[in-house]
Design an enzyme around this catalytic site. Sequence first.
Site, PDB file in Angstrom:
ATOM      1  CD  GLU A 103      38.745  56.244  40.801  1.00  0.00           C
ATOM      2  OE1 GLU A 103      38.032  55.580  41.573  1.00  0.00           O
ATOM      3  OE2 GLU A 103      39.086  56.749  40.414  1.00  0.00           O
ATOM      4  N   PRO A 104      33.264  53.302  39.288  1.00  0.00           N
ATOM      5  CG  PRO A 104      30.920  52.917  37.438  1.00  0.00           C
ATOM      6  CD  PRO A 104      32.225  53.734  37.641  1.00  0.00           C
ATOM      7  CB  CYS A 156      39.434  26.203  62.452  1.00  0.00           C
ATOM      8  SG  CYS A 156      39.752  24.317  61.965  1.00  0.00           S
ATOM      9  N   GLY A 207      31.432  53.918  44.610  1.00  0.00           N
ATOM     10  CA  GLY A 207      31.157  53.660  45.864  1.00  0.00           C
ATOM     11  C   GLY A 207      29.663  53.429  45.809  1.00  0.00           C
TER      12      GLY A 207
HETATM   13  C1  LIG Z   1      36.672  50.423  45.797  1.00  0.00           C
HETATM   14  C2  LIG Z   1      37.115  51.570  45.052  1.00  0.00           C
HETATM   15  C3  LIG Z   1      36.595  51.797  43.760  1.00  0.00           C
HETATM   16  C4  LIG Z   1      34.886  50.798  44.007  1.00  0.00           C
HETATM   17  O1  LIG Z   1      34.086  51.462  44.524  1.00  0.00           O
HETATM   18  P1  LIG Z   1      32.805  50.436  44.294  1.00  0.00           P
HETATM   19  O2  LIG Z   1      31.699  50.600  46.029  1.00  0.00           O
HETATM   20  O3  LIG Z   1      33.246  48.854  43.934  1.00  0.00           O
HETATM   21  O4  LIG Z   1      32.353  51.292  43.614  1.00  0.00           O
HETATM   22  C5  LIG Z   1      36.731  52.840  43.452  1.00  0.00           C
HETATM   23  N1  LIG Z   1      37.567  53.339  43.632  1.00  0.00           N
HETATM   24  C6  LIG Z   1      38.646  53.633  44.147  1.00  0.00           C
HETATM   25  C7  LIG Z   1      39.929  54.433  44.381  1.00  0.00           C
HETATM   26  C8  LIG Z   1      38.187  52.428  45.240  1.00  0.00           C
HETATM   27  O5  LIG Z   1      39.346  52.202  45.858  1.00  0.00           O
END
Ligand SMILES: *Cc1c(COP(=O)(O)O)cnc(C)c1O
Length: 432
Positions: free
Chosen positions: A289-290, A359, A252
């Site tokens: 989890e970036p 459109c 995130g």
């Molecule tokens: C989308 C998502 C991420 C990555 O989010 P980013 O904003 O792209 O870093 C990580 N973990 C999970 C579970 C997600 O759904």
Amino acid sequence: MPHSPHLSETLPGHPHIARHGATLMVESLPAAELAARFGTPLYVYSRAAIEASARAYADAVGDRPVALRYAVKANSSLAILQLLSRLGWGFDVVSGGELARVLAAGADASQVVFSGVGKTDAEIEAALRAGVQCINVESLSELQRLNRVAGSTGVPAPVSLRINPDVDPRTHPYISTGLRNNKFGIAQSQARQAYAQCMQLPHLRVLGIDVHIGSQITEIGPYLDALDRVLDLVHDIERDGVRLHHLDLGGGLGIRYADETPPSPAQWIDALCERLQARGQGHRQVLLEPGRSVVGNAGVLLCEVVTLKSSLEKHFAVVDAAMNDLMRPALYEAWQRIEPAQARDGAQAMHYDVVGPVCESGDWLGRDRQLDLREGDVLAILSAGAYGMAMASNYNTRPRAAEVLVDGGKAQLIRERESLQDLLRGEHPLQD
Ligand SMILES: *Cc1c(COP(=O)(O)O)cnc(C)c1O
């Protein structure tokens, strides 16, 4: 805007995309040349930019017990997954399709976590057979499902529970995922009960706890709030006799689209690790989890101006990219910088809405942008490396764009432009 020919100016937040005088460059190649060679609309990524952000993460981790799991949904193109896999990254996938992609890219399944709010039996079975590191479970009913599929597959399921920490990431409502009213995760108040239930289910192996509070987060505060809540829960859950091996703190981290000043990976990771230390939890294995922050500012979408038109109120630049190529403006009213590939002298600059030919009135890419344009000019939409191609569709029977990876002075086509034949494949005409 006059441009002196030798002025070299990097664009804020885009280290490998720069203006050399009037010419926009991706690494050592002019954007306009790439558009001429590969056609438009065209996604172009800088390999150096992706590798630099991946390395910034790895350097920030250092020798701390933090494992990087790239969120594939941000950009799932095979060549990009390969780049990250070679740099030692694992992956966060949210579908059986993404799992197949990371395996095709050479990922080690034991470094893959499987998230998502609605995994099917077939997807769960594929993940278990592949030997994924962990499945992040989002509801009590999914726990039952996972136990049943693990039993029938004969592979015990490694499990984390995704908890909804009810913190406000102060981002767009469509990309905040850790508020009580979001569809994601298990309510904090149900977490202990859910872990107790895990322990009763014979085919589950509890590994950890998981949160992901949203996307394009530009402050550290919400992360620390979420971490505090997770650590409180970890304390309670472990007191109930469940051992948690890892904390998955999601992704995130935001990027600079306009003038945002998001924390760097190092600031983010340092802040998390300091808070863990302060609470006596520095030994914990952490997963991150970036997605967006790894690839977002490494990519641009190139398009060509098809038509310039003016109504009584407005000037429009109709380009050959549209909401089906880049959905963020239409979906989130997102602002992305738009730059001419070859700047003019500004003598005929006007305020344009840059729109696609689809459109829908929602089909715009940028509003009220001061640009000096002629038909046939190439424009670059910046910060398009994440949630660009990955969200592209065939709406209006528009073939999806090609993708190119630039490495210094070389450009490699990593995805062919779709053909109309590709689009009609699998359709059957009426029989009678
Ligand atoms: C989308 C998502 C991420 C990555 O989010 P980013 O904003 O792209 O870093 C990580 N973990 C999970 C579970 C997600 O759904």
